[in-house]
Design an enzyme around this catalytic site. Structure first.
Site, PDB file in Angstrom:
ATOM      1  N   ARG A  93       0.911  -1.285  -0.069  1.00 35.11           N
ATOM      2  CA  ARG A  93       0.064   0.071   0.010  1.00 35.11           C
ATOM      3  C   ARG A  93       0.888   1.101  -0.161  1.00 35.11           C
ATOM      4  O   ARG A  93       1.777   1.284   0.991  1.00 35.11           O
ATOM      5  CB  ARG A  93      -1.073   0.122   1.315  1.00 35.11           C
TER       6      ARG A  93
ATOM      7  N   GLU B 253       4.740   7.230   2.102  1.00 42.45           N
ATOM      8  CA  GLU B 253       5.736   5.864   2.175  1.00 42.45           C
ATOM      9  C   GLU B 253       5.078   4.415   1.477  1.00 42.45           C
ATOM     10  O   GLU B 253       3.914   5.050   1.075  1.00 42.45           O
ATOM     11  CB  GLU B 253       5.706   5.235   3.790  1.00 42.45           C
TER      12      GLU B 253
ATOM     13  N   ASN C 298       4.241   0.747   2.247  1.00 43.42           N
ATOM     14  CA  ASN C 298       4.195  -0.219   3.125  1.00 43.42           C
ATOM     15  C   ASN C 298       4.348  -1.806   2.463  1.00 43.42           C
ATOM     16  O   ASN C 298       3.225  -2.210   1.644  1.00 43.42           O
ATOM     17  CB  ASN C 298       2.896  -0.319   3.912  1.00 43.42           C
TER      18      ASN C 298
ATOM     19  N   SER D  74      -2.452  -2.835   6.195  1.00 44.90           N
ATOM     20  CA  SER D  74      -3.568  -3.041   6.728  1.00 44.90           C
ATOM     21  C   SER D  74      -4.931  -2.405   6.183  1.00 44.90           C
ATOM     22  O   SER D  74      -4.399  -1.427   5.392  1.00 44.90           O
ATOM     23  CB  SER D  74      -3.460  -3.030   8.254  1.00 44.90           C
TER      24      SER D  74
ATOM     25  N   LYS E 263      12.685   2.847   5.066  1.00 46.20           N
ATOM     26  CA  LYS E 263      12.702   4.299   4.604  1.00 46.20           C
ATOM     27  C   LYS E 263      14.203   4.833   3.802  1.00 46.20           C
ATOM     28  O   LYS E 263      14.067   5.527   3.128  1.00 46.20           O
ATOM     29  CB  LYS E 263      12.485   5.194   6.119  1.00 46.20           C
TER      30      LYS E 263
ATOM     31  N   LYS F  23      12.670  10.323  10.183  1.00 51.25           N
ATOM     32  CA  LYS F  23      11.862   9.211   9.937  1.00 51.25           C
ATOM     33  C   LYS F  23      12.949   8.176  10.232  1.00 51.25           C
ATOM     34  O   LYS F  23      13.801   7.813   9.484  1.00 51.25           O
ATOM     35  CB  LYS F  23      11.245   8.899   8.610  1.00 51.25           C
TER      36      LYS F  23
ATOM     37  N   GLU G  20       8.028   0.690  10.768  1.00 46.98           N
ATOM     38  CA  GLU G  20       6.697   0.537  10.317  1.00 46.98           C
ATOM     39  C   GLU G  20       5.696   0.650  11.472  1.00 46.98           C
ATOM     40  O   GLU G  20       6.118   0.404  12.285  1.00 46.98           O
ATOM     41  CB  GLU G  20       6.478  -0.623   9.582  1.00 46.98           C
ATOM     42  N   GLY G  21       4.394   0.824  11.083  1.00 43.19           N
ATOM     43  CA  GLY G  21       3.418   0.562  12.280  1.00 43.19           C
ATOM     44  C   GLY G  21       2.659   1.785  12.416  1.00 43.19           C
ATOM     45  O   GLY G  21       1.855   1.830  13.411  1.00 43.19           O
TER      46      GLY G  21
ATOM     47  N   ARG H  80      -7.768   7.535   5.441  1.00 46.23           N
ATOM     48  CA  ARG H  80      -7.683   7.606   6.702  1.00 46.23           C
ATOM     49  C   ARG H  80      -7.611   9.160   7.145  1.00 46.23           C
ATOM     50  O   ARG H  80      -7.039   9.676   6.677  1.00 46.23           O
ATOM     51  CB  ARG H  80      -6.518   6.872   7.529  1.00 46.23           C
TER      52      ARG H  80
END
Length: 468
Positions: free
Chosen positions: A119, A138, A140, A145, A299, A358, A362-363, A444
């Site tokens: 994604r 970024e 992923n 998710s 990154k 950065k 992740e997350g 989001r």
């Protein structure tokens, strides 16, 4: 409705919460994260949020190119070695991943089928003259998710807008089913594996609040009569093994695909988990992602791709592809030791509010902003520890307004920022790319008071784009 009286809004919010449950926008509660006996609605926006149509279409059109780029990076050990050389000296997590990558390269990969489900995330940047452009935050490449839950959001917002008698806006809600598209990629790879008895194994976390996001994808596989199991690292450690042909068995079942929904953060691993990760990477099972694809999403790789000439090396004689990808890049700056890294440090310390620092994580919730950039860089600027970070231009989106619905929280109007994601799915068999698609989108939205953090972190909510 944004300025309606309190009772009208409260009534609509109650309808909206019930609509979320009715249409399956579900999440386990924080009090019982591993029990489906106590379930609430996932956090979501009361209304869809505006997104410029041209930039939305730009994100979707670029996704197949990003799929190809990630795949090519994952197969270029010299590039990954050079780019991550400084990072693996100071970042233990990336170093452990890279150690597995080297091990697999030395042994020789056992599986020629590659499955990528990723994604790419963006925000709309607004310059001083009011011009807007799409800028990538970024990409992923592991455990991307909300493909499952966001597939339910169109029906939720259509329900709400119908009740609110916003019928013209209701017609503008886009169809969106990433769950089906991601499952299509898994199904294609499973078919190529060639064993009807072999299972797709979701590698899952210890705490599974977001299990319904998984279940929508899982159910799409069951519809195709593809067997699925869910296992934690600990369970694979106890019951997993390789046979002489390097086929992976877990609990006596042959595994065709290991679908990582865990394993993207250092805290996901114990020493046993690292042993399991190596065993799975050495196996004949298709990994989603394999270790090279996982590293391609770091990154540091993102920063390196922004350098002149790097994209051209992956897309020789494809200037249009290079231009499409590069158009989404924000400024990226190295913190490697040397003059260039020193200039980056000085630049960040002089104007910390225009950058994001950065780490290789992740997350969500890991990025560093404002005065904290100065605190971190002052502590590490003279040593190699700074190479564990990259610096990126801060994206400046224009806020919109919305009501963000979370279980147990009062209704209030928020100034909000939205982040757009494009889901990609690709399957390569040997040298042949047999599937390469953008399979859906994700929006989001969060309050402007938060600099960083996603839905799972309790900051952002699920949303739909209303194209303008």
């Amino acid at each position: 409705y944004m300025t309606a009286d309190g009772q009208l809004l409260e009534d609509l919010a109650e309808v909206a919460r019930d609509a979320a449950l009715l249409h399956g926008l579900l999440m386990r509660t924080r009090d019982a994260p591993n029990s489906s006996e106590v379930v609430g609605h996932a956090p979501f926006a009361l209304f869809p949020s505006p997104v410029p149509k041209s930039l939305f279409l730009q994100a979707l059109a670029a996704q197949p190119l990003f799929n190809r780029l990630v795949d090519r990076i994952s197969r270029d050990p010299e590039f990954l070695e050079n780019v991550l050389a400084s990072t693996i000296k100071v970042d233990d997590f990336t170093a452990r991943l890279f150690s597995i990558y080297r091990h697999v390269l030395q042994e020789g990969p056992k599986q020629s089928i590659v499955l990528g489900l990723n994604r790419s995330d963006y925000m709309v940047d607004q310059d001083r003259d009011g011009g807007m452009s799409l800028k990538q935050i970024e990409i992923n490449t592991i455990a991307a998710s909300f493909g499952g839950l966001t597939s339910q959001m169109p029906d939720v917002h259509r329900h709400i807008l119908g009740v609110a008698e916003r019928l013209e806006d209701q017609k503008k809600i886009l169809d969106n089913n990433p769950a089906a598209g991601l499952a299509k990629g898994l199904a294609k790879a499973w078919e190529l594996y060639g064993s009807e008895r072999a299972v797709v194994m979701f590698l899952v976390e210890e705490i599974q609040r977001n299990i319904y996001d998984h279940r929508y994808i899982e159910n799409e596989l069951w519809k195709r009569n593809i067997p699925v199991i869910r296992r934690r690292f600990e369970e694979v450690f106890k019951t997993g093994s390789l046979d002489q042909e390097k086929r992976l068995f877990v609990g006596g079942k042959e595994v065709a695909i290991v679908y990582f929904r865990n394993g993207y953060m250092p805290q996901n691993y114990t020493e046993q988990s690292w042993e399991v990760r190596l065993m799975m990477e050495r196996s004949l099972a298709i990994k989603c992602p394999d270790i090279g694809t996982h590293l391609a999403g770091t990154k540091k790789v993102q920063q390196e791709l922004a350098r002149p000439g790097v994209l051209e090396s992956f897309f020789p004689n494809e200037p249009d592809a290079v231009d499409q990808i590069r158009a989404t890049f924000a400024g990226q700056y190295t913190l490697d030791m040397g003059e260039e890294g020193d200039r980056t440090v000085a630049m960040a310390l002089a104007e910390p509010d225009v950058f994001v620092l950065k780490p290789q994580r992740e997350g969500g919730g890991n990025n560093i902003y404002g005065s904290e950039i100065c605190q971190v860089l002052e502590a590490v600027k003279g040593g190699s520890e700074r190479t564990a970070y990259i610096l990126m231009d801060k994206i400046r989106p224009r806020p919109s307004h919305n009501y963000l619905l979370r279980p147990g929280e009062p209704l209030r109007l928020n100034a909000c920022l939205s982040e757009l994601g494009a889901f990609g799915a690709y399957v390569r068999h040997g040298k042949d790319m047999v599937m390469n698609e953008c399979v859906g989108h994700l929006l989001r939205t969060k309050s402007v008071e938060y600099s960083d953090g996603g839905v799972a972190a309790g900051v952002a909510v699920l949303d739909n784009p209303l194209l303008v």
